[in-house]
Enzyme design. Structure first.
Site: not given
Length: 310
Positions: A147-149
């Protein structure tokens, strides 16, 4: 001058994983440096002479067989040096993940916003992977997907390295059903439910993506869960897994996700400002476990709250 290739180790290392952090290595390219120390001063000048000499004195940089490199170690092109990456003044991420499920092979976690998945850039110990390795005292934990930050929600890790590929193949074969939620503007004239398809390629900035004409390589199923004035809560089901896919797709429709720092335009780095998390949540994930053959369904306990203060 071009920097040498530096990567987290994917080859046999003379150094063990330490505090959840895998060692890194650098190849020694062709050159006329008399010593490895001279090479390091040239190529890693940003680190500084005092820090480099201290790390050598402490035996923190080693050769391919684990022998410490000192100030006089001769330079030999084609060899590798190994070390532990360090980050000066790493910012603290004041949010914690929650474990949703764990068995002998699979670990499912509810990730908070702002916490990076793995070491990169200014983040090393303040990442979900390193925190989990330390908390569970298991250096073999590896991500199955990412997942993106900026994105919160359900993400999976493998506890048994040799089985990671079995779980990853589920994603490659599109046998994992992922459901996201996002808060974004309501736009008259857009009908839902809808399926958005487009061709996505690398964007003008190295961290972004963009849509271009051509054969679609990304697809997202979209519907509306609720509307409140000029805003709506959307349900998003990606059928492909392109980088930033959901963020790009909504932005291209003129309804960018609330507090998105990249789309439709890249905003300045917010630094330690955690007041406006991206309103994107990986709500649930479902699949047939390739090891147990059981149906797995995991749901995030988190909720989007970006409408507060609007």
């Amino acid at each position: 001058m071009k920097k040498p290739a530096v990567r987290l180790c994917d080859l046999p290392s003379p150094l063990p994983v330490r505090d959840g952090i895998a060692p890194s290595y650098a190849w020694l390219p062709e050159g006329n440096w008399p010593t490895i120390y001279a090479f390091l001063l040239d190529r890693f000048a940003v680190i500084g002479e005092s820090i480099l000499s201290k790390r050598l004195a402490n035996g923190e940089i080693v050769d391919e067989v684990g022998l410490p490199i000192d100030l006089l170690t001769p330079y030999k092109a084609g060899k590798r040096i190994w070390y532990y990456r360090e980050v000066e003044a790493e910012p603290r991420i004041p949010f914690e993940a929650e474990i949703l499920f764990q068995d002998a092979h699979l670990l499912v976690v509810d990730k908070p916003h702002f916490l990076p998945m793995s070491p990169a850039g200014n983040y090393l110990k303040e990442t979900l992977l390193i925190r989990l390795r330390a908390a569970l005292n298991n250096q073999d934990i590896t991500p199955i997907h990412r997942l993106d930050r900026e994105t919160a929600g359900v993400v999976m890790f493998c506890l048994t390295p040799e089985l990671r590929g079995k779980y990853q193949r589920l994603f490659e074969a599109r046998e994992v059903q992922k459901t996201y939620e996002a808060i974004a503007p309501w736009k008259d004239g857009l009908s839902f439910p809808r399926v958005h398809q487009s061709k996505m390629v690398d964007g003008d900035h190295f961290v972004t993506m963009k849509e271009v004409p051509g054969e679609p390589n990304s697809e997202t199923e979209m519907s509306v869960l609720a509307r409140f004035g000029d805003w709506a809560l959307y349900q998003l089901k990606p059928h492909t897994g392109r980088k930033h896919q959901l963020r790009v797709h909504l932005a291209s429709l003129g309804i960018p996700i609330l507090h998105d720092p990249f789309y439709p335009i890249m905003l300045p780095d917010k630094g330690d400002d955690f007041s406006k998390p991206l309103q994107l949540l990986a709500r649930s994930i479902e699949f047939i476990d390739p090891i147990t053959h059981m149906t797995r369904h995991f749901v995030s306990k988190r909720h989007l709250n970006g409408m507060e203060g609007l």
